[in-house]
Design a protein around this motif. Structure first.
Motif, PDB file in Angstrom:
ATOM      1  N   THR B 275       0.718  -1.112   0.187  1.00  0.00           N
ATOM      2  CA  THR B 275      -0.064  -0.123  -0.082  1.00  0.00           C
ATOM      3  C   THR B 275       0.745   1.270  -0.034  1.00  0.00           C
ATOM      4  O   THR B 275       0.513   2.209  -0.907  1.00  0.00           O
ATOM      5  CB  THR B 275      -0.892  -0.111   1.046  1.00  0.00           C
ATOM      6  N   ILE B 276       1.795   1.061   0.803  1.00  0.00           N
ATOM      7  CA  ILE B 276       3.011   2.344   0.809  1.00  0.00           C
ATOM      8  C   ILE B 276       3.511   2.656  -0.598  1.00  0.00           C
ATOM      9  O   ILE B 276       3.426   3.697  -1.165  1.00  0.00           O
ATOM     10  CB  ILE B 276       3.890   1.920   1.647  1.00  0.00           C
ATOM     11  N   LEU B 277       3.705   1.596  -1.222  1.00  0.00           N
ATOM     12  CA  LEU B 277       4.417   1.614  -2.667  1.00  0.00           C
ATOM     13  C   LEU B 277       3.440   2.108  -3.497  1.00  0.00           C
ATOM     14  O   LEU B 277       3.695   3.057  -4.401  1.00  0.00           O
ATOM     15  CB  LEU B 277       4.745   0.337  -2.836  1.00  0.00           C
ATOM     16  N   LEU B 278       2.255   1.584  -3.648  1.00  0.00           N
ATOM     17  CA  LEU B 278       1.044   2.095  -4.444  1.00  0.00           C
ATOM     18  C   LEU B 278       0.781   3.687  -4.222  1.00  0.00           C
ATOM     19  O   LEU B 278       0.638   4.345  -4.964  1.00  0.00           O
ATOM     20  CB  LEU B 278      -0.204   1.412  -4.103  1.00  0.00           C
ATOM     21  N   SER B 279       1.121   4.227  -2.934  1.00  0.00           N
ATOM     22  CA  SER B 279       0.622   5.553  -2.686  1.00  0.00           C
ATOM     23  C   SER B 279       1.697   6.395  -3.320  1.00  0.00           C
ATOM     24  O   SER B 279       1.619   7.534  -3.887  1.00  0.00           O
ATOM     25  CB  SER B 279       0.699   6.119  -0.963  1.00  0.00           C
ATOM     26  N   GLY B 323      12.512   9.508  -7.338  1.00  0.00           N
ATOM     27  CA  GLY B 323      13.605   8.879  -6.899  1.00  0.00           C
ATOM     28  C   GLY B 323      13.732   8.659  -5.333  1.00  0.00           C
ATOM     29  O   GLY B 323      14.262   7.604  -4.799  1.00  0.00           O
ATOM     30  N   GLY B 324      13.907   9.770  -4.958  1.00  0.00           N
ATOM     31  CA  GLY B 324      13.914  10.009  -3.409  1.00  0.00           C
ATOM     32  C   GLY B 324      12.861   9.084  -2.583  1.00  0.00           C
ATOM     33  O   GLY B 324      13.391   8.478  -1.816  1.00  0.00           O
ATOM     34  N   SER B 325      11.576   9.204  -3.058  1.00  0.00           N
ATOM     35  CA  SER B 325      10.642   8.595  -2.262  1.00  0.00           C
ATOM     36  C   SER B 325      11.063   6.963  -2.385  1.00  0.00           C
ATOM     37  O   SER B 325      10.856   6.135  -1.637  1.00  0.00           O
ATOM     38  CB  SER B 325       9.228   8.853  -2.716  1.00  0.00           C
ATOM     39  N   LEU B 326      11.228   6.763  -3.763  1.00  0.00           N
ATOM     40  CA  LEU B 326      11.433   4.961  -3.874  1.00  0.00           C
ATOM     41  C   LEU B 326      12.762   4.576  -3.235  1.00  0.00           C
ATOM     42  O   LEU B 326      12.754   3.589  -2.541  1.00  0.00           O
ATOM     43  CB  LEU B 326      11.765   4.853  -5.398  1.00  0.00           C
ATOM     44  N   ALA B 327      13.688   5.583  -3.149  1.00  0.00           N
ATOM     45  CA  ALA B 327      15.120   5.294  -2.382  1.00  0.00           C
ATOM     46  C   ALA B 327      14.554   4.889  -0.639  1.00  0.00           C
ATOM     47  O   ALA B 327      15.194   4.069  -0.186  1.00  0.00           O
ATOM     48  CB  ALA B 327      16.117   6.217  -2.659  1.00  0.00           C
ATOM     49  N   LEU B 328      13.924   5.913  -0.398  1.00  0.00           N
ATOM     50  CA  LEU B 328      13.445   6.081   1.126  1.00  0.00           C
ATOM     51  C   LEU B 328      12.623   4.641   1.405  1.00  0.00           C
ATOM     52  O   LEU B 328      12.890   4.081   2.116  1.00  0.00           O
ATOM     53  CB  LEU B 328      12.678   7.016   1.385  1.00  0.00           C
ATOM     54  N   PHE B 329      11.724   4.457   0.449  1.00  0.00           N
ATOM     55  CA  PHE B 329      10.922   3.095   0.343  1.00  0.00           C
ATOM     56  C   PHE B 329      11.998   1.792   0.590  1.00  0.00           C
ATOM     57  O   PHE B 329      11.808   1.050   1.329  1.00  0.00           O
ATOM     58  CB  PHE B 329      10.135   2.984  -0.578  1.00  0.00           C
TER      59      PHE B 329
END
Lengths: 368, 660
Positions: B275-279, B323-329
């Motif tokens: 769910t976090i990834l989808l957001s 990029g930033g959010s996916l890296a954090l994820f």
């Protein structure tokens, strides 16, 4: 002065928005927590069970699961709110100094604080309506008149050339057609219609336009416009010799002071029609004795000088248009397009000049 | 003064956004309430200043102040008032200002109504909003400033693109932006959760209303845009699979998946990481859409201006945030606690299937959108990916999804009984078979698949109704009990039913329109009659008329059926002098859900005119479906459980217990 006062007020309001919560430290904040959500979910299960939406065993299973989450959430150590005065002071300083600095630092290079507003209402009270505006109004009035009296041939006659000059070629075509219908046939009207048709097609003498010129020619074999455009049609079809013959014949019959002489002469020069009798244009007169190559070289030289001058000082819209026109006449459309792009870049900073340029280019048939 | 004040207000909003993106984060680290509360007041103040800035631009457009370059380039003093206002966002600079205004609006809403959130979560969320806002304020101020001035103002403006001079511009972009930007909230919640390292069922509950709001607006925005294209472009098409449409469809697909996966997370504390990834992905796709449309990579009616610096700037923002959010994820996802377990055949399983199909469909659209662009850039090879590609890929995926839709809500959580559900869906299946039979008997020509697709649509609608019938116990229980149970049914259940039924309705519309529409294209003279699908359309007369800033040629058609006059239709062609372009205004005659569509082509010299007449059966269902879906969303949003800041219903519990 009032503007700066307004700016100051706005800045103060923004700073206040940051300082307000920093000042109210002690007040206990009402805040949500996971516990409230889970209690809510438990209540919902009771409700669903009550109306019979879920069965008792399912409800029990769900209740157990949610209770487990509730316990986990409740057992988490609550974060005791702390207050660090040092950081609060830093935030306050940031608001008091950083905010105005960012605001002024960003606004000053971008804004034009000395420029007043200039709404339409004020403009109409002021310098009076411009020429372009009043011409357009007149056109609208005439159009409205013709809407009610569509058989007024004289009205169409007056309107058509004005529309053509305004660049409304399709409307001009319509007006010329109406003029023909209500005023009767004439070579002049036929060739005017043809001219509007080719202007609408971006300067290309289309089959439709050519038919009009041929009709005009049939009505009056000496009609200069029809002859000129028939020559142009021949040139565009690639029959340069035919074009040269038509234009040579046209010049031979032309009165010495005809305003279109130089146009026909330069067209003739373009298709390589050789020297022509009775040159009136000064420039070409001076080149009478030159060989054709030399004359072309002279014209090229002039054009290049103009181009260099414009490269150094690009503000001259008229100059740019002259240059583009020269390239078009020399048959070098690629260079003409290049020059118009350069011109746009050169005057891009000034909207009024850009508008003039675009209009000029449009009348030359180079996009809009 | 208005122009410069608006400009300065925008700059102040940037300053506030910068403070909002730093101070609350420090506060959350130190557990300092006052510092965390700075997020709230700055978000509200930011809304105030951006709102003022936006209003200033509106006022400048209304008063035709051509000393502002943006007004000069996109307005005209003779334009009707409505288009002066809508013209504000009918251009690149103005539409970006609308974008940040809506961003600030959502931030302000979280600040004002987020009392049910833990303080640190709210601080984090608003902080992330502050980052997004700062990036876009900088983008606007540096590359697309709507408040730049002209020292010597021209007398007249250059007018708005005539295609945009329509009521559609008043509705479509604001709706779409409310959708796009609304997903920024779920993005901010996801980033906040990752930063705090705490994700649980409650998180899903808190995000759900925001996701739902964004989804509702996006649904309506897309539907509105499609209807606008249908009546304004004059070809009667309502979806072209062009990259700009796809750019809005992708966040919708991802957002729909998000809505469903968040449900699993809320109820069962499972699918958390997903769910976090989808957001993150949903908002990334929204940003990608903004980039595609605004950078001029794609030329269309939506790309108002092309400017490489803008493209580079948006690309930078895109890389930074995605990029930033996916890296954090990637860094944090492994440390998140996994949630509840479930059997493959269960409500959760159905929702996973839903997510799978939706994301694959989304990936297909993404591929179809980006592949031609990549080919053009890398191999200098122009190609277009159109309907045939999507018919082969997207359509089967969606058919599968639609077939599964009725099963989902009827399966129980944890462990479902597929056989039982199938038995209960028997009636729906029978209804669908009957529909197929009727469609087969009626159909004249067209694809053999069409009746099957209609059957699928009926199955989805009937399945949705079956769910409600089952839950209320209609048919098998006494009426009073049914009424009681219907009243007790959460509004979100009604919302689910309507939204799912909306899918079926839209499907039926799409199938009928594409399979059985009939068209007539010809050059007509006065008193000519065209026969289309049983209607007689007679051209009565052609005349010219002067509009406020255009001239139009109007054709009057008399429509009759079996000799009985039904109505007058007056399509027109408008030519706008200032921009030297023209638009076609189609005339529509609505008969039930079907429409007769007349639009004009070019006039010939002899007073005849090219005319296109279409008969489109059931075409309105295409848009009624989404409207139904959005209404379902609204119902679900109004559910008492989701009301923001709802108090614990202790009293309700006591009142309801004796009912058993």
């Amino acid at each position: 002065m009032t503007l700066w006062f307004v700016f100051a007020l706005m800045t103060v309001a923004a700073i206040f928005a940051v300082l307000l919560p920093l000042g109210r430290s002690g007040a206990a904040q009402s805040q949500g927590s996971e516990i409230a959500v889970y209690k809510d979910q438990l209540a919902e299960i009771e409700r669903d069970l009550g109306t019979g939406l879920i069965a008792a065993p399912e409800a029990e299973a769900a209740r157990v699961e949610i209770s487990r989450r509730l316990l986990a959430a409740a057992s988490e150590p609550a974060m005791a709110p702390k207050s660090s005065l040092k950081w609060r002071r830093a935030a306050a300083v940031l608001a008091l100094t950083g905010l105005p600095m960012v605001a002024i630092g960003v606004y000053m290079p971008l804004g034009s604080p000395r420029l007043q507003d200039f709404p339409l209402a004020q403009r109409e009270r002021g310098s009076g309506s411009g020429v372009a505006q009043s011409l357009e109004n007149l056109v609208v009035q005439v159009e409205q008149h013709l809407e009610k009296n569509p058989t007024d041939g004289r009205g169409w006659n007056v309107l058509a050339p004005v529309l053509e000059r305004l660049g409304r070629f399709d409307d001009a075509v319509r007006a010329y057609r109406n003029s023909l219908t209500y005023n009767g046939e004439s070579a002049e009207r036929r060739s005017d219609l043809g001219e509007a048709l080719s202007a609408a097609a971006g300067g290309v003498v289309t089959a439709e336009a050519k038919a009009e010129f041929e009709r005009a020619h049939a009505l009056d074999a000496d009609d200069p416009k029809a002859n000129y455009f028939l020559g142009l049609a021949a040139e565009q079809d690639g029959r340069k010799d035919d074009a040269a013959n038509i234009w040579r014949a046209l010049l031979a019959k032309a009165p010495a002071d005809a305003p279109w002489r130089s146009l026909v002469q330069s067209s003739l020069a373009r298709v390589g029609g050789g020297t022509v009798p009775a040159l009136s244009d000064e420039t070409i007169a001076a080149s009478r004795d030159m060989a054709e190559g030399d004359r072309n070289a002279m014209v090229r030289g002039m054009v290049e000088r103009l181009a260099t001058r414009l490269k150094q000082n690009g503000d001259d819209v008229e100059g740019w248009l002259r240059l583009v026109r020269a390239y078009l006449v020399m048959g070098d459309r690629g260079k003409a397009v290049g020059a118009s792009a350069d011109a746009r870049q050169a005057v891009a900073g000034d909207a009024e000049r850009l508008r003039q340029l675009n209009e000029g280019l449009k009348t030359l048939g180079l996009d809009g | 003064m208005i122009a410069e004040s608006g400009h300065y207000a925008l700059v102040l909003a940037l300053g506030l956004a910068l403070i909002q993106s730093v101070v609350p984060l420090i506060g959350a680290r130190l557990h300092d309430t006052a510092l965390m509360n700075v997020a709230r007041s700055t978000a509200l103040a930011q809304l105030l200043f951006v709102g003022a800035s936006f209003m200033a631009l509106v006022m400048l457009h209304v008063s035709s102040d051509f000393s502002v370059a943006n007004v000069y380039e996109n307005s005209h003093s003779m334009k009707p008032l409505l288009y002066k206002i809508t013209g504000v966002w009918g251009n690149h600079e103005g539409s970006m200002l609308l974008w940040v205004s809506i961003l600030a609006l959502f931030g302000g809403l979280v600040a004002a109504f987020g009392n049910n959130l833990p303080l640190s979560l709210r601080a984090h969320v608003l902080s992330v909003q502050g980052w997004i806002a700062s990036a876009f304020y900088l983008f606007i101020l540096m590359t697309s400033n709507p408040f730049l001035r002209i020292t010597s103002p021209p007398l007249e403006g250059r007018d708005l693109n005539p295609v945009l001079q329509d009521i559609g511009l008043a509705v479509h972009p604001p709706m779409l932006y409310l959708g796009y930007v609304g997903f920024s909230i779920s993005f901010s919640f996801a980033i906040a959760a990752l930063m705090e390292g705490r994700i649980d069922a409650a998180w899903a509950r808190w995000v759900r209303p925001w996701t739902l709001v964004a989804w509702i607006f996006l649904t309506l925005g897309i539907a509105m845009g499609s209807y606008w294209a249908y009546y304004e472009l004059g070809w009667g098409g309502w979806w072209f699979w062009d990259p700009v449409e796809n750019a809005s469809l992708m966040p919708w697909l991802a957002g729909t998946a998000l809505l469903h996966s968040a449900l699993v997370m809320e109820k069962r504390n499972a699918l958390k990481v997903w769910t976090i990834l989808l957001s993150i992905l949903t908002f990334s796709l929204s940003l990608l859409g903004t980039f595609l449309v605004r950078s001029g990579v794609i030329t269309s009616v939506h790309a108002f201006a092309t400017d490489p610096t803008r493209g580079v700037f948006i690309l930078l923002i895109l890389c930074l945030f995605i990029g930033g959010s996916l890296a954090l994820f990637a860094g944090r996802a492994t440390s998140l606690k996994q949630g509840g377990l479930f059997a493959p055949i269960s409500r959760e399983g159905a929702l996973v299937l839903n997510n799978l199909l939706l994301t694959v469909a989304c990936a297909v659209v993404l591929f179809g959108t980006l592949y031609p662009l990549a080919m053009e850039m890398l191999a200098d090879f122009k190609m277009s990916v159109g309907a045939p590609f999507y018919n082969l890929t997207f359509a089967p995926l969606f058919a599968l999804l639609l077939f599964a839709v009725p099963f989902g809500p009827m399966l129980a959580w944890k462990r479902g009984d597929l056989l039982g559900v199938t038995q209960r869906l028997l009636a729906a299946g029978v209804a669908s078979l009957v529909a197929i039979a009727i469609a087969w008997a009626w159909a004249r020509g067209g694809s053999a698949l069409a009746p099957l697709a209609i059957g699928l649509g009926v199955f989805v609608i009937a399945g949705a109704v079956t769910d409600i019938v089952e839950r209320t116990g209609l048919v098998r229980l006494p009426f009073a009990t049914v009424l009681n149970r219907a009243r007790g049914l959460p509004r979100s259940a009604w919302g689910t039913t309507l939204a799912h039924a909306g899918l079926g309705v839209a499907l039926i519309g799409i199938v009928c329109e594409t399979t059985w529409n009939s068209e007539y294209i010809a050059t007509m003279k006065q008193s000519d009659v065209a026969h289309v699908a049983g209607y007689d359309v007679k051209l009565d007369r052609l005349f010219q008329r002067q509009g406020p800033n255009y001239r139009e040629m109007i054709a009057e058609f008399n429509v009759s059926r079996d000799g009985e006059t039904l109505s007058m239709m007056t399509p027109s062609k408008r030519s706008f002098t200032t921009r030297g372009s023209s638009t076609t205004e189609a005339a529509l005659l609505t008969r039930g859900a079907s429409q007769l569509y007349v639009s004009l082509g070019d006039a010939t010299a002899e007073g005849a005119i090219a005319v296109r007449i279409y008969y489109k059966p059931m075409v309105l269902l295409i848009w009624w479906g989404p409207v139904l879906m959005a209404f379902g969303g609204v119902l679900s949003l109004s559910d008492r459980r989701l009301r923001v800041g709802a108090p614990k219903p202790a009293r309700a519990k006591q009142r309801l217990q004796p009912a058993e």
